[in-house]
Design an enzyme around this catalytic site. Sequence first.
Site, PDB file in Angstrom:
ATOM      1  N   GLU A  94       2.658   0.770   4.310  1.00  0.00           N
ATOM      2  CA  GLU A  94       2.794   2.123   4.055  1.00  0.00           C
ATOM      3  C   GLU A  94       4.245   2.391   4.426  1.00  0.00           C
ATOM      4  OE1 GLU A  94       1.899   4.830   2.350  1.00  0.00           O
ATOM      5  OE2 GLU A  94      -0.218   4.631   2.269  1.00  0.00           O
ATOM      6  N   ASP A 148      12.660  -1.481   6.855  1.00  0.00           N
ATOM      7  CA  ASP A 148      11.849  -2.192   6.161  1.00  0.00           C
ATOM      8  C   ASP A 148      10.851  -3.135   7.097  1.00  0.00           C
ATOM      9  OD1 ASP A 148      10.191  -3.611   4.467  1.00  0.00           O
ATOM     10  OD2 ASP A 148      11.355  -3.868   2.958  1.00  0.00           O
ATOM     11  N   ARG A 153       8.034  -4.490   6.627  1.00  0.00           N
ATOM     12  CA  ARG A 153       6.832  -5.457   6.089  1.00  0.00           C
ATOM     13  C   ARG A 153       6.952  -6.804   6.220  1.00  0.00           C
ATOM     14  NH1 ARG A 153       7.369  -2.919  -0.030  1.00  0.00           N
ATOM     15  NH2 ARG A 153       9.704  -3.148   0.719  1.00  0.00           N
ATOM     16  N   SER A 187       8.112  -8.390  -9.513  1.00  0.00           N
ATOM     17  CA  SER A 187       8.491  -7.626  -8.337  1.00  0.00           C
ATOM     18  C   SER A 187      10.252  -7.343  -8.753  1.00  0.00           C
ATOM     19  CB  SER A 187       8.537  -8.065  -7.138  1.00  0.00           C
ATOM     20  OG  SER A 187       9.309  -7.615  -6.001  1.00  0.00           O
ATOM     21  N   GLU A 235       0.760  -1.178   0.116  1.00  0.00           N
ATOM     22  CA  GLU A 235      -0.080   0.108   0.068  1.00  0.00           C
ATOM     23  C   GLU A 235       0.777   1.135  -0.009  1.00  0.00           C
ATOM     24  OE1 GLU A 235      -1.916   0.478   3.923  1.00  0.00           O
ATOM     25  OE2 GLU A 235      -3.447   1.601   2.718  1.00  0.00           O
TER      26      GLU A 235
END
Length: 266
Positions: A153, A187, A189, A210, A113
Amino acid sequence: MTENLGVIGKRNNGQRNNGQRNSGRRSDGQEKNGQKKNGQEKDGQRNNCEANTGEKPAQRSGVERVVHVSLPTLYGHFRAVGYLDHDSGDEQVALVHGDVGTGGDVLTRLHSECLTGDAFGSRHCECGDQLASALRAVAAEGSGVVVYLRGHEGRGIGLLAKLRAMALQAEGLDTVEANLALGLPVDARDYGVAARILDDLGVTSVRLMSNNPRKREALLSHGIHVAEQVPLLIEPCENNITYLRTKRERLDHHLPHLDAVAAHWP
Ligand SMILES: [Zn+2]
């Protein structure tokens, strides 16, 4: 296009969420964040049970498919399949095109996102163009999945922290330094929820759109085979070239096309 929950869910076995996958009674999407809205359904019975035993009901965990709906888009016709992650409380959605439950290497994007890029068309990053390219590619392929990962985000630091990091980048820090200057991870995530969604959709092997090697590694670690990593290269612009170069140099993103623009911008 026909809705086909049977195909999508044919590999459901509940093992990834401790056997607590629901029986489908929440398919109307009327519950949110794991909380019952009105407690109409058998609550009387359960409350009696709690009163008798003194035991609290088991907390839900794992990722639950809540709803699916046809979604025509600019890029093609998709099914939006909505999930609730009981562990984080996040609501997630996968856009599915065509039949993906047949065992092939499914063209797949795990899209983190990015409100500023995806919705506002920010040129600070290339997220919006990557999302559009992925949706177009899946539609052109005839089948595939774009998992839109909420809670990602700013590589997982949140929207306001991302905006603060962008402000620091405007002062000269790079994207890695900016997160660290805020005392936040470079990071944060997690892709476990994406793997569980793919599993629910019957996708066991992907061709992953990716440039980020960590996404491939994460899927592998969660039991999804990555047959191929498909580059998703967006033409850089003056506003994002520094950001992209940092992703290449400090985050190991595979962005060979940046060589071609080396002479254009400092
Ligand atoms: Zn972005």
